[in-house]
Enzyme design. Structure first.
Site, PDB file in Angstrom:
ATOM      1  N   ASP A   1       0.913  -1.081  -0.074  1.00  0.00           N
ATOM      2  CA  ASP A   1       0.007  -0.133   0.075  1.00  0.00           C
ATOM      3  C   ASP A   1       0.787   1.256   0.172  1.00  0.00           C
ATOM      4  O   ASP A   1       0.531   2.154   0.829  1.00  0.00           O
ATOM      5  CB  ASP A   1      -0.873  -0.198   1.235  1.00  0.00           C
ATOM      6  CG  ASP A   1      -1.880   1.005   1.271  1.00  0.00           C
ATOM      7  OD1 ASP A   1      -2.394   1.559   0.416  1.00  0.00           O
ATOM      8  OD2 ASP A   1      -2.215   1.747   2.420  1.00  0.00           O
TER       9      ASP A   1
ATOM     10  N   GLU B   1       3.182  -8.277   7.211  1.00  0.00           N
ATOM     11  CA  GLU B   1       1.700  -8.680   6.792  1.00  0.00           C
ATOM     12  C   GLU B   1       1.900  -9.697   5.557  1.00  0.00           C
ATOM     13  O   GLU B   1       1.368  -9.752   4.769  1.00  0.00           O
ATOM     14  CB  GLU B   1       0.894  -7.920   6.560  1.00  0.00           C
ATOM     15  CG  GLU B   1       0.453  -7.096   7.845  1.00  0.00           C
ATOM     16  CD  GLU B   1      -0.708  -5.964   7.268  1.00  0.00           C
ATOM     17  OE1 GLU B   1      -1.041  -6.021   6.118  1.00  0.00           O
ATOM     18  OE2 GLU B   1      -1.020  -5.367   8.274  1.00  0.00           O
TER      19      GLU B   1
ATOM     20  N   GLU C   1       0.750  -1.450  14.000  1.00  0.00           N
ATOM     21  CA  GLU C   1       0.031  -0.438  13.466  1.00  0.00           C
ATOM     22  C   GLU C   1      -1.514  -0.493  13.957  1.00  0.00           C
ATOM     23  O   GLU C   1      -1.945  -1.718  14.137  1.00  0.00           O
ATOM     24  CB  GLU C   1      -0.429  -1.119  12.004  1.00  0.00           C
ATOM     25  CG  GLU C   1       1.161  -0.825  11.038  1.00  0.00           C
ATOM     26  CD  GLU C   1       0.768  -1.337   9.460  1.00  0.00           C
ATOM     27  OE1 GLU C   1      -0.347  -1.330   9.017  1.00  0.00           O
ATOM     28  OE2 GLU C   1       1.822  -1.809   8.917  1.00  0.00           O
TER      29      GLU C   1
HETATM   30  C1  GCB Z   1      -1.544  -2.270   6.559  1.00  0.00           C
HETATM   31  C2  GCB Z   1      -0.027  -2.332   5.957  1.00  0.00           C
HETATM   32  C3  GCB Z   1       0.101  -0.834   5.645  1.00  0.00           C
HETATM   33  C4  GCB Z   1      -1.128  -0.379   5.025  1.00  0.00           C
HETATM   34  C5  GCB Z   1      -2.092  -0.193   6.251  1.00  0.00           C
HETATM   35  C6  GCB Z   1      -3.311   0.495   5.601  1.00  0.00           C
HETATM   36  O1  GCB Z   1      -1.809  -3.241   7.430  1.00  0.00           O
HETATM   37  O2  GCB Z   1       0.819  -2.717   6.805  1.00  0.00           O
HETATM   38  O3  GCB Z   1       1.153  -0.736   4.617  1.00  0.00           O
HETATM   39  O4  GCB Z   1      -0.998   1.189   4.610  1.00  0.00           O
HETATM   40  O5  GCB Z   1      -2.627  -1.356   6.706  1.00  0.00           O
HETATM   41  O6  GCB Z   1      -3.773   1.744   5.671  1.00  0.00           O
HETATM   42  O7  GCB Z   1      -4.242  -0.130   5.028  1.00  0.00           O
END
Ligand code: GCB
Length: 634
Positions: free
Chosen positions: A201, A440, A529
């Site tokens: 992402d 992930e 996160e």
């Molecule tokens: C996650 C990812 C990250 C994304 C985030 C999102 O789990 O690790 O790279 O940007 O979610 O905002 O969806």
């Protein structure tokens, strides 16, 4: 056809990856550095097979003689520099070149090595000097270099030309992985149409992202230094000297004021310091980020110049139990952020004003740590972390590993090489307290068990002194990598991707999450996160998704549970994300990911103030702050 080419690049990419050290180029009485940042000529190879540059040997003369070129700044991603969507979204080879004069005394002095070093280029690079190939490298985010003295000395009276071709294609075996999809239906797509699919992402920015340097060393030179620090034997060091079979080595440790703190001789040894100043994290001590300077001099034959390399060293220990993370034997709680290297116009190019601004914001926020999501950051950033006491979880580009074919032997072999390159580069940073081998991955897929077992044990063999993790969002019961990690890092987006709009479910779901993971694995847990998208300036009360108020209540609901569980085994919380950042276009993203607590231009959303209050409160509870840093008097 295009995929076949990509596969061949991969195989060639492995050569040379492991030989030698990768010390950051520093000036000293024996070493000079010439920074080649600035404007380079640039041309993207838009030919249908993306192969015209090789067929027509664009490296053999000036790029400007092959066709139209444009100015391209280095370091910077090329994607957002022009008005062309075609270049922004380009997939394939882009070519850079520039000419320069190498100082005459470098060329006439045969006792000097002249090294060409690329701080990083994304993704696959080939480098020529005066038309002669000098190196290839697979992978962005990490440096590569070659001794180019011989090539340069062939033609001392001419300016030298450096050509760099960079390909941003991602395949199932690259890191991160991706795939090229050919669209063959002539009623739907033009002939030869293909797209790059990715499972991560953030925008796949490409180009030469970090400085290109030429630097010199004597022929007998310090190739690598490794330090390991502790309370009793403060610094155990190992030096490898190249160019001499029996080098005598002299080592001097000086303190911050330039006073000699200890000396030693020999290519390995121990330095004990009276009243050692430990390296402490920001907000944990009144004098964080204390660095000594380890000055290493190999003794060459009397007639030859002696090399000198000065490595900044912080003395600290890291230890993990089943419920706690210790730095210098004191419990450490990560109250920090996840970042990206990302900004307007330059994309992922190293940008000093941005780096310094971000450190000022981290300190304003009361953050003591960040994770280098989802790839290694510039060495210059880690040096700032060392000096300011910002603790780092150092992540490799193992992001978006979702396809079962990316768990095969070729992928694993490359992943191991990347971890070796990462550990080789970053092993001496006191700020780096843990390695993260992936973010992930589809760690519930059957091959993930063997894959992560090998990857993690290999990483521990490379560096037995730091814990290793990978970041999971799998079901705790089906995660095949989790048994091998030292710390569980888990991402979750309750009330966002699941139960959108229902912040009231956060406390119960988060509590269950922690209890499940700790119950099964008995490891400390970091919430690596959590967060919510906010379009800056959107408001609603009661809160609705995408408004500032919604991000606030999501944060507050998570914080309630963190406060309960940090008394037990939760050892950290890292918000997703420090700032808004660019992504591929898609229906879930409004000009990028908006989960930042700062906008992409680094202005605070209201979530930033919630977090600031919390982080300073945590710091006041757990740290030892000098009165002048006590928020809100800061
Ligand atoms: C996650 C990812 C990250 C994304 C985030 C999102 O789990 O690790 O790279 O940007 O979610 O905002 O969806």
């Amino acid at each position: 056809k295009y995929l076949a080419l990509a596969a061949r690049w991969h195989i060639r990419g492995a050569w040379g990856a492991l030989s030698g050290g990768m010390l950051y180029p520093r000036e000293s009485p024996s070493r000079e550095v010439k920074d080649l940042s600035g404007l380079w000529s640039f041309r993207a190879d838009f030919s249908p097979g993306r192969n015209a540059g090789f067929e027509k040997s664009w490296f053999s003369g000036r790029l400007s003689e092959t066709g139209p070129v444009i100015d391209m700044p280095v370091p910077a991603s090329f994607n957002d520099i022009t008005q062309e969507a075609q270049l922004r979204d380009f997939i394939g080879w882009v070519w850079y070149d520039r000419e320069l004069w190498v100082p005459g005394r470098w060329l006439s002095d045969e006792g000097l090595r002249i090294v060409l070093r690329v701080g990083s280029a994304h993704y696959y690079s080939i480098v020529w000097v005066n038309g002669a190939k000098v190196m290839e490298h697979e992978g962005g985010h990490l440096p590569f270099e070659a001794d180019v003295g011989n090539v340069l000395r062939k033609n001392p009276s001419q300016p030298c030309r450096i050509t760099i071709a960079v390909n941003n294609t991602l395949t199932l075996q690259t890191l991160p992985p991706g795939s090229i999809q050919h669209m063959d239906d002539p009623t739907m797509y033009p002939p030869g149409y293909f797209v790059q699919n990715i499972n991560f992402d953030f925008f796949n920015y490409a180009g030469i992202h970090r400085p290109v340097l030429l630097y010199t060393t004597p022929n007998v030179y310090i190739d690598d230094i490794a330090v390991q620090t502790s309370f009793a034997d403060n610094i155990v060091y190992q030096v490898s000297v190249a160019g001499s079979s029996e080098p005598a080595v002299q080592v001097t440790l000086t303190d911050k004021d330039g006073r000699c703190a200890a000396t030693s001789g020999g290519s390995s040894g121990t330095l004990r310091v009276t009243d050692v100043n430990l390296w402490w994290p920001y907000l944990m001590h009144e004098n964080p980020g204390y660095l000594y300077s380890l000055e290493v001099r190999p003794q060459a034959a009397a007639s030859r110049p002696t090399d000198l390399y000065a490595l900044p060293v912080g003395v600290r220990t890291v230890r993990v139990t089943d419920t706690r993370f210790f730095i210098n034997n004191k419990p450490f709680y990560f109250h920090g952020v996840n970042k990206h290297e990302d900004y307007d116009i330059r994309g992922k190019g190293l940008d000093w004003p941005l780096v310094v601004k971000d450190f000022n914001l981290l300190k304003w926020l009361g953050a003591n740590s960040f994770r280098t999501s989802h790839y290694p950051y510039a060495e210059e950033i880690l040096q700032m972390c060392d000096r300011h006491g910002i603790v780092v979880i150092d992540e490799c580009p193992g992001v978006g590993i979702k396809d079962i074919r990316s768990f095969g032997n070729a992928s694993l072999a490359h992943h191991l090489v990347v971890m070796e390159e990462l550990v080789r580069r970053d092993k001496n940073h006191p700020s780096v307290v843990m390695w993260s081998v992936a973010n992930e991955p589809a760690s519930e897929m059957p091959p993930a068990g063997r894959y992560f077992k090998e990857l993690i044990s290999h990483t521990k063999a490379l560096d037995p002194h730091r814990p290793v993790t990978f970041v999971s969002n799998s079901n705790f019961n089906r995660d095949l990598g989790a048994p091998y990690v030292d710390v569980i890092c888990v991402n979750s987006y309750f009330s966002w991707y699941r139960d959108p709009g229902h912040v009231e479910v956060i406390p119960i779901q988060l509590k269950t999450q922690f209890e499940n993971w700790h119950g099964k694995y008995q490891r400390p847990i970091i919430q690596s996160e959590y967060g919510a998208d906010v379009v800056s300036g959107l408001h609603s009360d009661p809160p609705m998704m995408f408004t500032e108020e919604y991000q606030e209540v999501v944060l507050q609901n998570y914080h309630k549970v963190f406060d309960q569980k940090r008394k037990e085994y939760v050892v950290g919380e890292l918000i997703w994300n420090f700032a808004d950042f660019m992504t591929a276009q898609g229906t879930l993203r409004v000009v990028g990911n908006k989960k930042g607590i700062f906008t992409r231009q680094r202005q605070p959303k209201s979530g930033a103030f919630i977090l600031r209050d919390r982080y300073w409160r945590l710091a006041n509870e757990t740290g030892r702050l000098p009165p002048w840093t006590r928020y809100p008097c800061h």
